[in-house]
Write an enzyme that holds these catalytic residues in place. Sequence first.
Site, PDB file in Angstrom:
ATOM      1  N   GLY A  12       0.820  -1.403   0.105  1.00 55.94           N
ATOM      2  CA  GLY A  12       0.139   0.338   0.081  1.00 55.94           C
ATOM      3  C   GLY A  12       1.092   0.734   0.243  1.00 55.94           C
ATOM      4  N   ASP A  37      -2.702 -12.141   6.188  1.00 51.87           N
ATOM      5  CA  ASP A  37      -3.751 -11.705   5.861  1.00 51.87           C
ATOM      6  C   ASP A  37      -4.403 -11.644   7.380  1.00 51.87           C
ATOM      7  OD1 ASP A  37      -6.118 -11.418   4.753  1.00 51.87           O
ATOM      8  OD2 ASP A  37      -6.378 -13.661   3.465  1.00 51.87           O
ATOM      9  N   ALA A  61      -4.977  -2.465   5.537  1.00 49.76           N
ATOM     10  CA  ALA A  61      -6.944  -2.215   5.724  1.00 49.76           C
ATOM     11  C   ALA A  61      -7.346  -2.608   4.481  1.00 49.76           C
ATOM     12  CB  ALA A  61      -6.345  -0.544   6.069  1.00 49.76           C
ATOM     13  N   TYR A  62      -8.448  -2.467   5.350  1.00 49.46           N
ATOM     14  CA  TYR A  62      -9.603  -2.352   4.027  1.00 49.46           C
ATOM     15  C   TYR A  62      -9.586  -0.958   3.470  1.00 49.46           C
ATOM     16  CZ  TYR A  62     -13.509  -4.259   1.010  1.00 49.46           C
ATOM     17  OH  TYR A  62     -14.523  -4.111   0.824  1.00 49.46           O
ATOM     18  N   THR A  63      -9.477  -0.319   2.440  1.00 47.71           N
ATOM     19  CA  THR A  63      -9.049   0.960   2.018  1.00 47.71           C
ATOM     20  C   THR A  63     -10.571   0.840   0.759  1.00 47.71           C
ATOM     21  OG1 THR A  63      -7.638   0.337   0.624  1.00 47.71           O
ATOM     22  CG2 THR A  63      -7.761   1.760   2.603  1.00 47.71           C
ATOM     23  N   ASP A 103     -10.950   9.800   8.303  1.00 52.61           N
ATOM     24  CA  ASP A 103     -12.040  11.522   8.007  1.00 52.61           C
ATOM     25  C   ASP A 103     -13.356  10.590   8.219  1.00 52.61           C
ATOM     26  OD1 ASP A 103     -10.782  11.502   5.619  1.00 52.61           O
ATOM     27  OD2 ASP A 103     -12.091  13.124   4.821  1.00 52.61           O
ATOM     28  N   TYR A 126     -17.056   1.549   5.499  1.00 50.36           N
ATOM     29  CA  TYR A 126     -15.599   1.851   5.695  1.00 50.36           C
ATOM     30  C   TYR A 126     -14.896   2.568   6.625  1.00 50.36           C
ATOM     31  CZ  TYR A 126     -11.172   4.322   4.681  1.00 50.36           C
ATOM     32  OH  TYR A 126      -9.733   3.932   5.333  1.00 50.36           O
ATOM     33  N   LYS A 130     -13.978   1.886  10.869  1.00 54.65           N
ATOM     34  CA  LYS A 130     -12.393   2.215  11.324  1.00 54.65           C
ATOM     35  C   LYS A 130     -12.578   2.624  11.919  1.00 54.65           C
ATOM     36  CE  LYS A 130      -8.981   2.251   8.964  1.00 54.65           C
ATOM     37  NZ  LYS A 130      -7.647   1.633   8.571  1.00 54.65           N
ATOM     38  N   TRP A 151      -7.213  11.345   2.750  1.00 53.00           N
ATOM     39  CA  TRP A 151      -7.458  11.835   1.287  1.00 53.00           C
ATOM     40  C   TRP A 151      -5.155  11.592   0.846  1.00 53.00           C
ATOM     41  CZ3 TRP A 151      -9.598  16.882  -1.146  1.00 53.00           C
ATOM     42  CH2 TRP A 151     -10.953  16.569  -0.656  1.00 53.00           C
TER      43      TRP A 151
END
Length: 296
Positions: A12, A37, A61-63, A103, A126, A130, A151
């Site tokens: 990432g 994983d 992370a799952y983004t 955010d 999402y 988080k 961002w």
Amino acid sequence: MSVRILQFGLSGQLGQELIRQADGEVEIAVLSRADADLANAAACAARVRESDADLVVIAAAYTAVDLAETERDLAFAVNAETPAAIAAACAETGKALVNFSTDYVFDGTKASAYLPGDPTAPLNVYGASKQAGEAAVLAACDRALILRTSWVVSAHGKNFVKTMLRLARGGQSPKVVDDQVGRPTSAADLAGFVLAQAQTLASAQGGAPVFGLHHFANAGETSWRGLAQAVFDEALGDETREVAPIATADWPTPAARPARGVLDTTSLEATFGVSPRPWRAALSDIIGDLAELEQA
Ligand SMILES: NC(=O)c1ccc[n+]([C@@H]2O[C@H](COP(=O)([O-])OP(=O)(O)OC[C@H]3O[C@@H](n4cnc5c(N)ncnc54)[C@H](OP(=O)(O)O)[C@@H]3O)[C@@H](O)[C@H]2O)c1
């Protein structure tokens, strides 16, 4: 003595920058998705228990914000259940932990910038995953730092800056959302901050002010259109073209997004004595890094 870091996440934006900037002060053992994983909490916690690291950094992370709307269980497993299990393993084995949040835990209705203690109210799955991760990690480990950021952009991976750069160079003039405002953040600056604080975090006692929730985002705020225009201006110079504004309503997405996700960084500045630089300066460096990567 160098700080031993166990890093989850290889590919990432943040993972790449941590690896790129690691120097003699830190020794990083990196776990890729194939090694660990994050959908498998027990396996990830076992990797923490068997490690001799001083500090664990979760740079994975799952983004996929829109996909999360239909993959709720996976998003919660990766962003909440596994970080909680990693945090518990850190607490058990005396390791400090850094994880990252967003955010998007806020609903974006606050007129001024969000403080770490402001009430959260995520608008999408999402953000909810988080938010759940923040609470579970902090409950499991009193030596955990959660850095909310926003961002995130860099010379690596897929991100908004690279997409806009491609359009700029391809002669296209996109329309970009102008009614969502936030603070663009360089993954390089975020990684640099984490590495600079590694020694402090590895030696701080539970409950120290460096732990808990802080915000890291580059200074200043803009809209997605403003960021896109800055990329066009930076990349094309005198030949720049106008990036036209559109409203969120004209660009429907599966996940709702906050209108103003501006993060206040004063707690970070007071606690660590560090002030993130303006996002425009960070953007210039990213575009410079990309030019170097292209020439290499
Ligand atoms: N990107 C943003 O704009 C943004 C904004 C606010 C907060 N954040 C937070 O900042 C942190 C860093 O984000 P980023 O931009 O560096 O993310 P990114 O570029 O999207 O990278 C995500 C990383 O997580 C890995 N990953 C995903 N699912 C996994 C799984 N099940 N097991 C193991 N690894 C998995 C990916 O591996 P693969 O390459 O194998 O998929 C990739 O290495 C995250 O906590 C994110 O939530 C990001």
